[in-house]
Design a protein around this motif. Sequence first.
Motif, mmCIF file in Angstrom:
data_model
loop_
_atom_site.group_PDB
_atom_site.id
_atom_site.type_symbol
_atom_site.label_atom_id
_atom_site.label_comp_id
_atom_site.label_asym_id
_atom_site.label_seq_id
_atom_site.Cartn_x
_atom_site.Cartn_y
_atom_site.Cartn_z
ATOM 1 N N VAL A 7 10.058 30.306 26.380
ATOM 2 C CA VAL A 7 11.507 30.066 26.873
ATOM 3 C C VAL A 7 12.330 29.511 25.662
ATOM 4 C CG1 VAL A 7 12.741 28.074 27.959
ATOM 5 C CG2 VAL A 7 10.636 29.043 29.149
ATOM 6 N N LYS A 8 11.764 28.837 24.479
ATOM 7 C CA LYS A 8 12.471 28.818 23.273
ATOM 8 C C LYS A 8 12.783 29.828 22.762
ATOM 9 C CE LYS A 8 10.476 24.335 21.853
ATOM 10 N NZ LYS A 8 9.701 23.491 20.686
ATOM 11 N N GLU A 9 11.949 30.824 22.627
ATOM 12 C CA GLU A 9 12.406 32.129 22.070
ATOM 13 C C GLU A 9 13.409 32.812 22.593
ATOM 14 O OE1 GLU A 9 10.338 36.217 20.631
ATOM 15 O OE2 GLU A 9 8.849 34.682 21.305
ATOM 16 N N ALA A 10 13.218 32.630 23.921
ATOM 17 C CA ALA A 10 14.576 33.521 24.912
ATOM 18 C C ALA A 10 15.734 32.754 24.791
ATOM 19 C CB ALA A 10 14.136 33.528 26.227
ATOM 20 N N ALA A 11 15.551 31.668 24.831
ATOM 21 C CA ALA A 11 16.947 30.514 24.804
ATOM 22 C C ALA A 11 17.485 30.768 23.335
ATOM 23 C CB ALA A 11 16.720 29.160 24.961
ATOM 24 N N GLY A 12 17.010 30.831 22.197
ATOM 25 C CA GLY A 12 17.289 30.966 20.954
ATOM 26 C C GLY A 12 17.972 32.251 20.938
ATOM 27 N N TYR A 13 17.229 33.301 21.389
ATOM 28 C CA TYR A 13 17.981 34.748 21.284
ATOM 29 C C TYR A 13 19.227 34.665 21.815
ATOM 30 C CZ TYR A 13 18.413 39.679 22.194
ATOM 31 O OH TYR A 13 19.021 40.925 22.286
ATOM 32 N N ILE A 14 19.234 34.221 23.081
ATOM 33 C CA ILE A 14 20.713 34.244 23.661
ATOM 34 C C ILE A 14 21.655 33.615 22.931
ATOM 35 C CG2 ILE A 14 21.834 33.239 25.810
ATOM 36 C CD1 ILE A 14 19.088 33.960 27.339
ATOM 37 N N LYS A 15 21.363 32.425 22.494
ATOM 38 C CA LYS A 15 22.158 31.464 21.730
ATOM 39 C C LYS A 15 22.654 32.357 20.425
ATOM 40 C CE LYS A 15 23.213 26.935 20.187
ATOM 41 N NZ LYS A 15 22.748 25.506 20.155
ATOM 42 N N GLU A 16 21.873 32.896 19.816
ATOM 43 C CA GLU A 16 22.009 33.690 18.568
ATOM 44 C C GLU A 16 23.036 34.801 18.736
ATOM 45 O OE1 GLU A 16 19.871 36.410 15.178
ATOM 46 O OE2 GLU A 16 18.780 35.521 16.761
ATOM 47 N N LEU A 37 15.762 28.074 16.874
ATOM 48 C CA LEU A 37 14.877 27.878 18.104
ATOM 49 C C LEU A 37 14.208 29.149 18.567
ATOM 50 C CD1 LEU A 37 14.702 25.944 20.528
ATOM 51 C CD2 LEU A 37 16.673 27.006 21.520
ATOM 52 N N ARG A 38 14.718 30.462 18.150
ATOM 53 C CA ARG A 38 13.839 31.472 18.589
ATOM 54 C C ARG A 38 12.561 31.611 17.531
ATOM 55 N NH1 ARG A 38 16.179 36.913 16.950
ATOM 56 N NH2 ARG A 38 15.784 36.203 14.791
ATOM 57 N N ASN A 39 12.715 31.061 16.423
ATOM 58 C CA ASN A 39 11.695 31.421 15.399
ATOM 59 C C ASN A 39 10.598 29.942 15.780
ATOM 60 O OD1 ASN A 39 12.189 33.680 13.972
ATOM 61 N ND2 ASN A 39 13.495 32.491 12.788
ATOM 62 N N GLU A 40 11.252 28.824 16.164
ATOM 63 C CA GLU A 40 10.294 27.752 16.527
ATOM 64 C C GLU A 40 9.346 28.377 17.762
ATOM 65 O OE1 GLU A 40 10.731 23.386 18.476
ATOM 66 O OE2 GLU A 40 12.359 24.017 16.977
ATOM 67 N N GLY A 41 9.995 28.769 18.739
ATOM 68 C CA GLY A 41 9.226 29.236 19.952
ATOM 69 C C GLY A 41 8.142 30.683 19.379
ATOM 70 N N ARG A 42 8.506 31.355 18.606
ATOM 71 C CA ARG A 42 7.769 32.284 18.220
ATOM 72 C C ARG A 42 6.509 31.869 17.458
ATOM 73 N NH1 ARG A 42 9.171 37.663 18.012
ATOM 74 N NH2 ARG A 42 7.761 37.776 16.163
ATOM 75 N N MET A 43 6.997 30.734 16.516
ATOM 76 C CA MET A 43 5.609 30.039 15.854
ATOM 77 C C MET A 43 4.663 29.273 16.957
ATOM 78 S SD MET A 43 6.973 29.041 12.159
ATOM 79 C CE MET A 43 8.446 28.185 12.816
#
Length: 60
Positions: A7-16, A37-43
Amino acid sequence: MSIKGEVKEAAGYIKEEAYEHGKSAKSREKAQEGRDLRNEGRMEDGKAPKTAEPGSQKRG
């Protein structure tokens, strides 16, 4: 993979994507928040963070 990380990765992608083409400092700041946010979710999911410049189509 965790649901929270995905969810963090998806939300970060959308915001970016929503802010990356803006010219203002506020747009660049929001795009960076999305990347972070996207990178936090990926990690959280054990993946490497994206390090390529946005829009370069490089995978990393």
